[in-house]
Every structure is written in structure tokens, then in C-alpha cells.
Design a protein around this motif. Sequence first.
Motif, mmCIF file in Angstrom:
data_model
loop_
_atom_site.group_PDB
_atom_site.id
_atom_site.type_symbol
_atom_site.label_atom_id
_atom_site.label_comp_id
_atom_site.label_asym_id
_atom_site.label_seq_id
_atom_site.Cartn_x
_atom_site.Cartn_y
_atom_site.Cartn_z
ATOM 1 N N UNK A 101 40.339 43.792 38.491
ATOM 2 C CA UNK A 101 41.248 43.446 39.577
ATOM 3 C C UNK A 101 40.634 42.411 40.516
ATOM 4 N N UNK A 102 39.320 42.257 40.460
ATOM 5 C CA UNK A 102 38.650 41.225 41.263
ATOM 6 C C UNK A 102 38.378 39.959 40.452
ATOM 7 N N UNK A 103 38.629 39.999 39.150
ATOM 8 C CA UNK A 103 38.300 38.891 38.260
ATOM 9 C C UNK A 103 39.367 37.798 38.347
ATOM 10 N N UNK A 104 38.991 36.552 38.618
ATOM 11 C CA UNK A 104 39.990 35.490 38.823
ATOM 12 C C UNK A 104 40.767 35.107 37.576
ATOM 13 N N UNK A 105 40.351 35.584 36.402
ATOM 14 C CA UNK A 105 41.085 35.292 35.168
ATOM 15 C C UNK A 105 41.870 36.507 34.712
ATOM 16 N N UNK A 111 49.402 42.575 31.441
ATOM 17 C CA UNK A 111 49.132 43.822 30.736
ATOM 18 C C UNK A 111 47.841 44.468 31.239
ATOM 19 N N UNK A 112 46.816 43.666 31.433
ATOM 20 C CA UNK A 112 45.572 44.223 31.953
ATOM 21 C C UNK A 112 45.768 44.707 33.387
ATOM 22 N N UNK A 113 46.566 43.956 34.145
ATOM 23 C CA UNK A 113 46.829 44.386 35.524
ATOM 24 C C UNK A 113 47.515 45.742 35.540
ATOM 25 N N UNK A 114 48.557 45.905 34.710
ATOM 26 C CA UNK A 114 49.294 47.179 34.692
ATOM 27 C C UNK A 114 48.368 48.327 34.319
ATOM 28 N N UNK A 115 47.500 48.080 33.348
ATOM 29 C CA UNK A 115 46.555 49.111 32.920
ATOM 30 C C UNK A 115 45.615 49.489 34.063
ATOM 31 N N UNK A 116 45.071 48.493 34.746
ATOM 32 C CA UNK A 116 44.111 48.753 35.818
ATOM 33 C C UNK A 116 44.791 49.374 37.037
ATOM 34 N N UNK A 117 46.009 48.947 37.326
ATOM 35 C CA UNK A 117 46.783 49.521 38.428
ATOM 36 C C UNK A 117 46.966 51.020 38.208
ATOM 37 N N UNK A 118 47.310 51.402 36.973
ATOM 38 C CA UNK A 118 47.514 52.822 36.674
ATOM 39 C C UNK A 118 46.199 53.595 36.727
ATOM 40 N N UNK A 119 45.120 52.976 36.299
ATOM 41 C CA UNK A 119 43.832 53.660 36.361
ATOM 42 C C UNK A 119 43.432 53.958 37.802
ATOM 43 N N UNK A 304 41.217 39.085 43.391
ATOM 44 C CA UNK A 304 40.305 37.983 43.098
ATOM 45 C C UNK A 304 40.465 36.779 44.010
ATOM 46 N N UNK A 305 41.725 36.315 44.276
ATOM 47 C CA UNK A 305 41.818 35.226 45.246
ATOM 48 C C UNK A 305 41.596 35.802 46.633
ATOM 49 N N UNK A 306 41.161 34.973 47.541
ATOM 50 C CA UNK A 306 40.971 35.445 48.906
ATOM 51 C C UNK A 306 42.341 35.567 49.576
ATOM 52 N N UNK A 307 42.818 36.806 49.685
ATOM 53 C CA UNK A 307 44.104 37.083 50.322
ATOM 54 C C UNK A 307 43.807 37.607 51.722
#
Length: 701
Positions: A101-105, A111-119, A304-307
Motif C-alpha cells: 500500500x506504500x509502494x508507488x507501483x 487487484x493487489x490493492x483489493x487484496x491488501x485492503x481486505x488484509x 505511496x504518493x504524498x497525500x
Amino acid sequence: MNIGLVFPPPFDLTQPYLSLPMLASFLRGYGHTVVVRDLNIAFYNHVLSKPYLVRAHQAAVDIARRGNILESDLEWQNLLSRTLTLGPFIANEIDNAKAELRDPIVFFDPKRYARNFRLIHRGCDMLSAVFPTSRITPVSFRMACEPESIADLLKLAKSDKDNPFAAVFTEHFVPDLIGQQLDAVGISVVYSHQIIPALTLARVLKAAAPQLPIIFGGEVFSKMVRLPEVRTTQLFEFVDGIVLDDGRAPLLALCEGAPIDEIPGVVTKNTLKPPSQMPAPLENIDSFGIPDFDDLPMREYLAPPRIMPLLSGKGCQYAQCLFCSESFTKDYAPQSIELVLKAIERLVHDHGATCITFADVDIPPDRLSALADLLLQRRIEVTWSCYARLTRRMDFQLCTKLARAGCRRIHFGFESASQRILKLMRKGTQISVVPDILDACWTAGISPHLFSFVGFPGETREEATLTADFFVAHHQVIGSFNIGAFALLTFAEMYAKAGSFGLESTRTRPPEGDAFDHPYRVRGGMGIDEVKSLATELTQSTYERIIKAGGQFQLYPGNYVCRLGVPPWNSHALAYLSHHGTSFSSVPGRAVELRPGNHEVPIKADFVELESQADGSTLIYNPSNGKLLNLKPRLLSLLECCNGMNTLDEVLECASRDGIASNHAVRALNQAVRQDLVIFLPPNSDDADRLADQGHRITQP
């Protein structure tokens, strides 16, 4: 003076809250030393870690072994069962989920986001499982049985057994604060679900340093302490003072040596004169200066981006809505646009901010226009989101300018599609202009989010359905929406007029310092349970109708519906819309074709094997979508060959040895890809960049 400013959990894990950076900037401007600690992100980074979750799983095993099962709490039983079966997997994966979730790529791979969000959510569920009376999520905290009074809250804050915060605060965060040699600590509480964590922190901090003055500030306690019942409780047992309204002058006086009991705008146990029931007028906020984020752990937030957050004005310029607590303040204090621009430039140049989320309750159209003009004139490249009202002035010309200046998302208080209900709410919105505003936003490249709720007193089910019908009819120009349930807030104007709307409180005892929403019943209308049920029912049916109409949306917990592939968290959604564009949707079919003979791309199965079934199949858990599936033995054998090292050729060779024809294996693997049961591991960084934004499909040569 050396003062500590602390923000307790829970809150957004993607960025810091603004109160601490703003107060730190103000106090440092007067030469005072300020130590800032965001215990929200610190707490979650600690508990959402492999060591902590391994211990949590063992605690769940011990609970099950002792048979301490709460038979009446089915929600908790489900949490415990999930922790027992999935705990080891979640513990092993949680640190990687945070890293991705911190990785800029990888962050921008839906799909990876959804997986990590659920974790992340499943990790929080593990905490709820081992603290049976608590329910903690990445953004909220509640008790299984809601406290009805300040006395209940104090009792929970004093508990170590049922409190997931006490041990972590005591062992890991209080020693750091004590080590800073602070002269005072200010704790900012802005949401009601922070009350128990904040009181817990004050309790353990006071136990470790009895002479250390502890001051509470923020909207929640500022309102709560105005109720006479609060001052008769033991609240001041471990809180020395509560700041009313704006914290600048009281904290500055404290830093300059004034006794707490003598500081105007601070309530203590010795305060004799009850504070005014109305807040003081908002002061000019230019003196806050530019928020100071220097000592906040920006790399620890899950983005990852500075929000970065920013405030251009306090209060609401409209402040007429009966149901909203902003009607309590009825005041608006904008910051000078020039200072807002200087703050943006500082965030971009000094902190590398790429996205800014404006935290204003409402930015009027004229200020939005002026802000956009300066951003364009100075060529500041940053994307941003904000909150605004649905007015005729939000036309295509303005929306186009805002989009050119970097605006990618606007949150609107839509509330209802019934003009009669909007009039009863005193919302000030004409439903007839809303479609044109949404079309203007979407055409310009801005994704609109619509807040709504059902159950306003006097609303019928037919009128509530109008809101759902509106979302279906206009889904093509809506980025996201949610359907909530009406809540009767203590400091909303509606509360004072509850009787005229047929509302009656259903509390079992006097509201002892209640600063939250009241349980209620309605004479001749929908009750609170019916309203909550209707909100969930309408959200589900609206989502299904949109999908049937060809819309590409997804449904999240909390009655939240958004575009397929766009994250539900506000700052993450802004980052995705900025990266992919407003019309982005992670629709299957944009696939890279991998043919047999490609020896470079390893394939890895991504599921958790749970238990064998009577028919010979195996029950598995899919972390990408959170679903349980039964796999037949031959498919399980095939997926077991996808070990993260074997390439497609090697997987097919393995399948052949098991008697599975190549074309059947390819078909099965494609089905597994569609169900997110296998992933492709890019062999180098170039492939990582390419594959992060694309799905994959296997085809026969």
C-alpha cells in the motif's frame, strides 16, 4: 515550554489529521517547543504487524480452548472463527500488505490493492476477536454494547481486559511521551469513536506521570463539556482541563505559564461558572500559519504518493441544515486564499505532496474559483479533492476550470432526491439542478461523490426509494455514493426541535453527558431499526440495479458504492483518479496474453487451504475477494504447482504428469485468473511497472 500534542486512534491510516500540524505551527511561531505524536498511525502500525497478530491468533486459540464463547454474540463468534482459521495467513501477509500500500507501483494495481485492503480489515478483525466486547476497524472503534453515558465511557477506559488500547499505550507509547520531558500534553479528540482511546491514554499517562497536566481539545469534548451532567462525573480524574472551541489562545496561555484554572476557554474541575452553551465566534484562522508536518512520520502512512490534508476555512458558510451539527456553530472563517496557496506550495516543495485533500466542510464556489485561478497562474502541479454544496454556481465553466487546476474529486451533501424532504431538512438544494452539476463535473474530469441518508423524520419508504432511483438513473456521471441512516445528534438544531418532528428519545436513563447520536422512536414514521435496515437494503438493491444496467461499480461495507477498481478510502480514491483518470475502471479483458513457451514469468497461487470436504473437494479462502470456495482435487493439484517459482511451461508439465491435458489446464488456469486465485510475479522492475496496471490471461499457442 515543552508541550506534547497527541492524536489518538482511530482515524484515516493514509494521512495525518490537521489539528496537530496547525497547532504546532502556531505555537512554534511563538518560540515554544512542540512534540507531535500521531498515535493513530503508530497504534495501527504496531497492531497490524506479524508479531502482534501471531500473539492475537494464539490468544484466540486460548479463548476457544477455554470455551469462553459468548453464545449470544453471533458477530463475535464469526470473528473468532475467522481468526482461528485465517489468523496465521493474515499474520504472515500483513506486513507485505502494508508495504504494497506504500509502494508507488503496486499500489495502483487494483487487484493487489483489493487484496491488501481486505488484509488490513481482517487484521483489525483479529483484534476484535481477542477483545470480545470491542469492534475495531481501520477507521473506527465501537463497543459491542454501545455506552449510554459518560460514566460508561469512563468505566471502559479504566478496563484493561476489554480495552485493545490500554496495553499498547502503556508499553509502547507512554514511555516515549514521558521520555520527552514534557511540561504538558494536549490530546485532540475530533470523533466520538476516539473518546475511549483518548480517555485510556489519559488514564495510563496520568498513572505514569501524576503531575503532568493533560488537556483535552477538539470538537467532541468541546461540545460534551457544555452539558452540565459531564462536570458531575469523574471525568477530571485524569484530565486536568478541557479546551472550549479554538485551542490557539488557551494553549498559548498554558505554554506561557498561566495556571490551567485561570485560562479563559478552559474548563476544569474547579470551574464554577458553567460555560456558554453556544460556541465562541470563529476567529480568523490566518494566525495558524502553514501547517507544520515536519515531525510526523509521513512514510508510515498507508499511501505511496504524498497525500496531504489542508484546511482553507473553518465552519460552514451555509450552516442551515437541521440534521447537521454545523448548525450549532453557525459561523464561517475562511483563510486568505494567498495563505492557502503558500501552504500548497510548501506541501508540494518541502514534502513532495502530489495530492491534497481539503478538509473544509464546504468550500463556496467563489473561493473554489479564486483558488483555481491562482493554482493555474502559478502552475502548481498538484491534484486535490474538496467538499462543496450542490448549487447552480457549480456549472460546467467552473468545473472545467477546477479540473484544469487539479481538482479530481468533489464530495457533495446530496442527502435525498425528494424535494419535499430537502425542504424539511432546510438543505437549500433544488433537486432539478443536480443532474446538470453531476454532468458538468464528470465531463470536466471530476469524480463526484454523493452523501445521502434515509429516515429523516416524516420521510416515507417511497420517498427514500426516490434517492435510490436517482443513483440508478444517473450512475454514468457519479463516481461514488453512500446511503446512510438518519442520526439524531445532540448539537444539531434538529435535537432542539425533536418533538415537533415526532421524535422521542428511547434512552433507559438520563443522557449523562451524551455527545453522540440519540436512540429514538418516531410517532407515525419509520423507527431507528427500520431506518438502518432500509439504508442497507436500498444500498444493496441500488448496487444490483446499477450492475444490471451495465454500470461498473463495487459495493463496500458501510453502504458505500464506488466505481470498479477505485478505492473506497477518500485519499486513496483521489490518488487513483489522479493516476488513472476519472473514467478508470478495472474491467477484466485488458489482458496481457502469456503463451506456453514463455519461461520468464513465474505463477503463484494465492489462496488459503482450510479443510477437506466430504465430497473430496477442499474449502479454500480467497484473500483477493474475501470469498470461500470449494476446489475439486484436480484443480487443487494444478494450483499447487503454481508455487511462485514454476513458469507456465513448468505448470503445464506438472499438470500433464497428473493426467490433465494441456488445453484443460490452460482453461482451468484462466478461470483461476478470473477468480484472482493465481497471480503472475514480474521477473524485473520493468515488468513490474508494466504488469501493475494490467490483468493477465493465459492462451493456447
